[in-house]
Design a protein around this motif. Sequence first.
Motif, PDB file in Angstrom:
ATOM      1  N   THR A 140       1.900   8.820  43.486  1.00 37.27           N
ATOM      2  CA  THR A 140       1.645  10.138  42.904  1.00 37.27           C
ATOM      3  C   THR A 140       2.337  10.270  41.555  1.00 37.27           C
ATOM      4  OG1 THR A 140       3.570  11.211  43.888  1.00 37.27           O
ATOM      5  CG2 THR A 140       1.559  11.146  45.217  1.00 37.27           C
TER       6      THR A 140
ATOM      7  N   GLY B 129      -3.086   9.576  42.295  1.00 37.68           N
ATOM      8  CA  GLY B 129      -2.228  10.224  43.279  1.00 37.68           C
ATOM      9  C   GLY B 129      -2.423  11.714  43.379  1.00 37.68           C
ATOM     10  N   HIS B 130      -3.405  12.282  42.678  1.00 35.22           N
ATOM     11  CA  HIS B 130      -3.774  13.699  42.803  1.00 35.22           C
ATOM     12  C   HIS B 130      -5.077  13.789  43.575  1.00 35.22           C
ATOM     13  CE1 HIS B 130      -1.346  15.673  39.296  1.00 35.22           C
ATOM     14  NE2 HIS B 130      -0.661  15.596  40.417  1.00 35.22           N
ATOM     15  N   ALA B 131      -5.087  14.509  44.674  1.00 29.55           N
ATOM     16  CA  ALA B 131      -6.277  14.603  45.524  1.00 29.55           C
ATOM     17  C   ALA B 131      -7.473  15.166  44.765  1.00 29.55           C
ATOM     18  CB  ALA B 131      -5.973  15.457  46.752  1.00 29.55           C
TER      19      ALA B 131
ATOM     20  N   ALA C  73      -6.839  13.865  52.479  1.00 34.21           N
ATOM     21  CA  ALA C  73      -5.737  13.367  51.649  1.00 34.21           C
ATOM     22  C   ALA C  73      -4.418  13.574  52.383  1.00 34.21           C
ATOM     23  CB  ALA C  73      -5.719  14.083  50.306  1.00 34.21           C
TER      24      ALA C  73
ATOM     25  N   GLN D  60      -0.351  13.111  51.874  1.00 31.48           N
ATOM     26  CA  GLN D  60       0.751  12.837  50.951  1.00 31.48           C
ATOM     27  C   GLN D  60       1.990  12.473  51.761  1.00 31.48           C
ATOM     28  OE1 GLN D  60       0.948  15.086  47.217  1.00 31.48           O
ATOM     29  NE2 GLN D  60       3.092  15.535  47.712  1.00 31.48           N
TER      30      GLN D  60
ATOM     31  N   GLU E 120       6.891   8.447  46.815  1.00 28.85           N
ATOM     32  CA  GLU E 120       5.762   9.260  47.282  1.00 28.85           C
ATOM     33  C   GLU E 120       4.420   8.617  46.910  1.00 28.85           C
ATOM     34  OE1 GLU E 120       5.536  13.889  47.177  1.00 28.85           O
ATOM     35  OE2 GLU E 120       4.550  13.144  45.357  1.00 28.85           O
TER      36      GLU E 120
ATOM     37  N   LEU F  49      -0.135   9.008  47.802  1.00 29.92           N
ATOM     38  CA  LEU F  49      -1.258   9.750  48.349  1.00 29.92           C
ATOM     39  C   LEU F  49      -2.214   8.762  49.001  1.00 29.92           C
ATOM     40  CD1 LEU F  49      -2.577  12.698  48.357  1.00 29.92           C
ATOM     41  CD2 LEU F  49      -4.107  11.739  46.597  1.00 29.92           C
TER      42      LEU F  49
END
Length: 287
Positions: free
Chosen positions: A166, A196-198, A214, A216, A278, A280
């Motif tokens: 992300t 990494g952004h839905a 999605a 995270q 982190e 996704l």
Amino acid sequence: MTTTSTSTSTTSTSVPITATPQDQALKAKHAAMWASGNYPTVVDDIVEPLGGILVETVGVRSGQRVLDVAAGTGTSALPSARSGAEVTATDLTPELLDVGRAAAAREGLELTWKTADAEALPYADSSFDVVLSCIGVMFAPHHQQAADELVRVCRPGGTIGVLSWTPEGFIGQVFAVMKPYAPPPPPGASPAPLWGHADHVRDLFGDRVDDLVAHQQSLRVDRFADGAEFRDYMKANYGPTIAVYKFIADEPGKVEALDADLAALGERFLHAGVMAWEYLLVTARRV
């Protein structure tokens, strides 16, 4: 037993071709970057669990035709093969595929390893039941083109699974810290951590998929005692970091500043000897 192919010839007239000399030069540069340093060490030390997490979440089953795109050393391909699936692993960097091929041979796993561009996959439409990419396709510079290929080679009703760092997470922030020191991106290239952004992934796939989910999550990393150790590890092993330092090698002031920035970032994310990286994880079904 493993099988190997390095041809990039197409098997269907609908398969796109990477055409321009500029694009070909960019892909060669990317392949060389990932071959520099020792990315297999990063896999072994840190990121290997992510492949199994992706395969388990997608639910890869025996007999399925599985394609691992931008597979690297086979982080998702190997656990897919262990499940009994018929697996093909592709990557732009043959040196990484060589590492995965050797690992498969040690386990007696049967996979096909093929040097190929994620933005121009050499497969016919609807060739695979499952199409995966674990921290791989996110680094293809043209996101829409790469996403189009993931969808194209997946059969209707098949599953697509993509795991990416992300932007706000630790590795996304590593790229943010390195950006002022790095050469400017080529025209049309998109930042890797956008995967990494839905919402970005939803826009890329559009109405060609449904049941998009999605997740995270974070990878626990307890490999580093302090930020300086993290920085030195990345400088020695991680291709993108090595490339940035190479770009500023003749500017000692910038090298010193980047050294300080990466160490400080590592310290900021290190808590009681543990980092959380982190990511996704997106799964979807091709309509």
